[in-house]
Design an enzyme around this catalytic site. Structure first.
Site, PDB file in Angstrom:
ATOM      1  N   LYS A  99       7.653  36.511  10.445  1.00 30.49           N
ATOM      2  CA  LYS A  99       8.476  35.293  10.589  1.00 30.49           C
ATOM      3  C   LYS A  99       7.710  34.053  10.144  1.00 30.49           C
ATOM      4  O   LYS A  99       7.628  33.059  10.879  1.00 30.49           O
ATOM      5  CB  LYS A  99       8.962  35.147  12.028  1.00 30.49           C
ATOM      6  CG  LYS A  99       9.890  36.284  12.450  1.00 30.49           C
ATOM      7  CD  LYS A  99      10.564  36.027  13.775  1.00 30.49           C
ATOM      8  CE  LYS A  99      11.463  37.149  14.220  1.00 30.49           C
ATOM      9  NZ  LYS A  99      10.808  38.441  14.480  1.00 30.49           N
TER      10      LYS A  99
HETATM   11  O1  LIG Z   1      13.285  39.215  12.554  1.00 32.66           O
HETATM   12  C1  LIG Z   1      13.408  40.082  13.432  1.00 32.66           C
HETATM   13  O2  LIG Z   1      13.086  41.227  13.221  1.00 32.66           O
HETATM   14  C2  LIG Z   1      14.083  39.716  14.684  1.00 32.66           C
HETATM   15  C3  LIG Z   1      14.999  38.693  14.600  1.00 32.66           C
HETATM   16  C4  LIG Z   1      15.887  38.463  15.664  1.00 32.66           C
HETATM   17  O3  LIG Z   1      16.789  37.640  15.583  1.00 32.66           O
HETATM   18  N1  LIG Z   1      15.747  39.189  16.798  1.00 32.66           N
HETATM   19  C5  LIG Z   1      14.790  40.179  16.927  1.00 32.66           C
HETATM   20  O4  LIG Z   1      14.766  40.829  17.976  1.00 32.66           O
HETATM   21  N2  LIG Z   1      13.903  40.397  15.902  1.00 32.66           N
HETATM   22  C6  LIG Z   1      12.834  41.399  16.048  1.00 32.66           C
HETATM   23  O5  LIG Z   1      13.407  42.687  16.153  1.00 32.66           O
HETATM   24  C7  LIG Z   1      12.703  43.501  17.106  1.00 32.66           C
HETATM   25  C8  LIG Z   1      13.649  43.886  18.219  1.00 32.66           C
HETATM   26  O6  LIG Z   1      13.023  44.771  19.090  1.00 32.66           O
HETATM   27  P1  LIG Z   1      13.821  45.587  20.227  1.00 32.66           P
HETATM   28  O7  LIG Z   1      14.602  44.597  21.020  1.00 32.66           O
HETATM   29  O8  LIG Z   1      12.720  46.224  20.997  1.00 32.66           O
HETATM   30  O9  LIG Z   1      14.702  46.590  19.523  1.00 32.66           O
HETATM   31  C9  LIG Z   1      11.519  42.652  17.551  1.00 32.66           C
HETATM   32  O10 LIG Z   1      10.416  42.983  16.707  1.00 32.66           O
HETATM   33  C10 LIG Z   1      11.955  41.230  17.294  1.00 32.66           C
HETATM   34  O11 LIG Z   1      10.877  40.354  17.000  1.00 32.66           O
END
Ligand SMILES: O=C(O)c1cc(=O)[nH]c(=O)n1[C@@H]1O[C@H](COP(=O)(O)O)[C@@H](O)[C@H]1O
Length: 281
Positions: A99
């Site tokens: 990010k």
């Molecule tokens: O850019 C991302 O990957 C991201 C954007 C977003 O809006 N929300 C989000 O959860 N993420 C990433 O996606 C992953 C979600 O993880 P879980 O919630 O464990 O499935 C994490 O690595 C977050 O940093």
């Protein structure tokens, strides 16, 4: 000089072959503990290697979350380098989730770090934040084009705090999130089969009817699993654009470790639910 195949074309192919699922590599301290690993570099390496061994030969995309590696300093970043290289060698595309976002001249440095073909952390794509202004991402867009890499630009994020910025309405009546989608549509114009400049749109964001998701690029959709969204939500949230959605699951899969077989089964379950939801849409 041969021109590298663009990220969008590579992504479309691997999504068609393997299905669209992205498995996140998020070595939270709590997951290391659940796996019976120490919260140190050796634990980090064992965790990451296991996830790569379990799924890199079967999912379209893997997304290592840089923060959990940076936590351990240079030795953690060395593990991240190996993780990216091993995952790519097994045929999955790697989206580095760092990010990044900064003024243009500094953004050029971040772009060199992740998108230059000779960089130790070279990845197929990088998550970037456009909230210093979309134009500040210009150096990353330019280098991605040169390297056959891609970007995922935060547009409508999955977290509850996102709307404060992303739903804000500009003087021209358009929201900030919609403006980011419009920039990406312009970036991807004329590309086939798919542009390389994607948007991050959380699977948790609810009704997107007011947004034009037809950006001719991929839509990375985190939020399935631990954040409460399900595969069945995807066609409801994304409508016709669901064909270009790359749903990310991190903890929803990772909590099934440390066994490789259990990680694979969890991945297959999510992959199958997503395949069924997309096919039925
Ligand atoms: O850019 C991302 O990957 C991201 C954007 C977003 O809006 N929300 C989000 O959860 N993420 C990433 O996606 C992953 C979600 O993880 P879980 O919630 O464990 O499935 C994490 O690595 C977050 O940093």
């Amino acid at each position: 000089m041969t021109v590298p195949e663009p990220f969008g074309a590579r992504l479309r192919r691997v999504m068609d072959e393997r299905g669209p699922l992205c498995v996140g590599i998020d070595p939270h301290a709590s997951l290391l503990a659940e796996w019976g690993l120490d919260d140190d570099v050796a634990g980090l390496e064992r965790f990451s290697r296991t996830v790569v061994e379990a799924v890199a030969d079967r999912v379209a995309v893997m997304k290592p979350q840089s923060a959990f590696f940076e936590r351990f300093g240079s030795r953690g970043v060395a593990v991240l380098e190996r993780t990216v290289q091993e995952a790519r060698a097994a045929g999955t595309l790697v989206v580095m989730d760092a990010k990044r976002g900064d003024i243009g001249s500094t953004m050029a440095g971040y772009a060199e770090a992740y998108l230059h073909k000779d960089a130790p952390l070279f990845s197929d794509a990088l998550t970037v934040s456009p909230y210093l202004g979309y134009g500040s991402l210009g150096p990353a867009v330019a280098l991605a084009r040169e390297s056959g890499a891609g970007l995922f630009v935060l547009a409508l994020t999955s977290n509850p705090e996102g709307p404060e910025v992303q739903h804000a309405v500009r003087a021209d009546g358009r929201s900030v999130g919609a403006t980011m989608l419009a920039h990406l549509a312009a970036e991807n114009a004329g590309e086939a089969p798919l542009g390389s400049f994607g948007a991050v749109v959380g699977a948790t964001v609810g009704d997107l009817a007011a947004y034009d998701l037809d950006i001719n690029g991929p839509l990375l959709a985190p939020g399935v699993g631990a954040q409460g969204a399900t595969a069945a939500d995807l066609p409801k949230v994304f409508g016709a654009a669901v064909r270009n959605v790359v749903p990310n699951v991190s903890r929803g899969v990772l909590r099934h470790g440390p066994g490789v077989g259990a990680l694979r089964s969890a991945t297959e379950r999510f992959a199958e639910e997503i395949r069924a939801a997309v096919a039925g849409s």
